[in-house]
Enzyme design. Structure first.
Site, PDB file in Angstrom:
ATOM      1  N   SER A   1      57.261 -77.968   8.557  1.00  0.00           N
ATOM      2  CA  SER A   1      56.164 -78.319   7.703  1.00  0.00           C
ATOM      3  C   SER A   1      54.950 -79.222   8.277  1.00  0.00           C
ATOM      4  CB  SER A   1      56.753 -78.956   6.581  1.00  0.00           C
ATOM      5  OG  SER A   1      55.571 -79.388   5.610  1.00  0.00           O
TER       6      SER A   1
ATOM      7  N   GLU B   1      45.924 -75.668  23.938  1.00  0.00           N
ATOM      8  CA  GLU B   1      46.133 -75.140  24.970  1.00  0.00           C
ATOM      9  C   GLU B   1      47.684 -75.266  25.260  1.00  0.00           C
ATOM     10  OE1 GLU B   1      44.456 -74.704  29.698  1.00  0.00           O
ATOM     11  OE2 GLU B   1      44.997 -76.992  28.971  1.00  0.00           O
TER      12      GLU B   1
ATOM     13  N   ARG C   1      42.724 -79.273  25.101  1.00  0.00           N
ATOM     14  CA  ARG C   1      44.135 -79.575  25.581  1.00  0.00           C
ATOM     15  C   ARG C   1      45.446 -79.397  24.789  1.00  0.00           C
ATOM     16  NH1 ARG C   1      42.062 -77.484  29.170  1.00  0.00           N
ATOM     17  NH2 ARG C   1      41.012 -78.563  30.899  1.00  0.00           N
TER      18      ARG C   1
END
Length: 160
Positions: free
Chosen positions: A126, A103, A100
């Site tokens: 960064s 995703e 997830r």
């Protein structure tokens, strides 16, 4: 309270220190939050040490050894090298929660990039000069929400 544990058969790319640390964590029944408080680090940074994704300082090693009753020399030998970051998860990840997060970057990555570029200019955030935290919020209806904060130093691209 449920505690994070480690099934080493599911994570063959983790360093030996991971099994050592997770075993002691389970024996002591400590959360990452409790361990982090003891060593003076953020709980995500502490968990990253356990997964071999962050470098432990000599002070971290001393405090972990003491708290978790792990032989100091063993832990020092296992944690004194440099982390081999990024190898512990195959891509795309199979574990649902990690997937997830992946995703989110898949779906919103270019949107994040566009907004960050508009706010900061051409560059990157960064992941070295970086901090993160996880918080739990409960709304008026009693629903729990995960709040993940990512804080990275902005690094503008150099012209050459």
């Amino acid at each position: 309270m449920s505690l994070a544990t480690l099934d080493t058969t599911q994570h063959p790319n983790l360093p030996a220190s991971s099994a050592t640390l997770f075993s002691a964590k389970a024996t002591k029944a400590l959360s990452f939050e409790q361990i982090a408080q003891h060593i003076g680090r953020n709980e995500v940074a502490t968990a990253a040490i356990f997964y071999g994704q962050a470098k432990a300082s000599p002070e971290d090693i001393e405090k972990l050894s003491s708290l978790l009753d792990i032989d100091h020399e063993t832990l020092k030998a296992q944690l004194s090298g440099f982390p081999d970051r990024g190898r512990s998860v195959e891509m795309p990840p199979k574990e649902p929660l990690i997937y997830r997060l992946y995703e989110i970057v898949q779906n919103y990555g270019y949107a994040y990039k566009a907004v960050l570029n508009e706010k900061f200019g051409d560059g990157i955030m960064s992941a070295i000069s970086f901090s993160t935290k996880v918080e739990k919020e409960t709304d008026e209806q009693g629903n729990n929400w995960a709040v993940i904060t990512l804080r990275g130093k902005w690094l503008p691209f150099s012209r050459f």
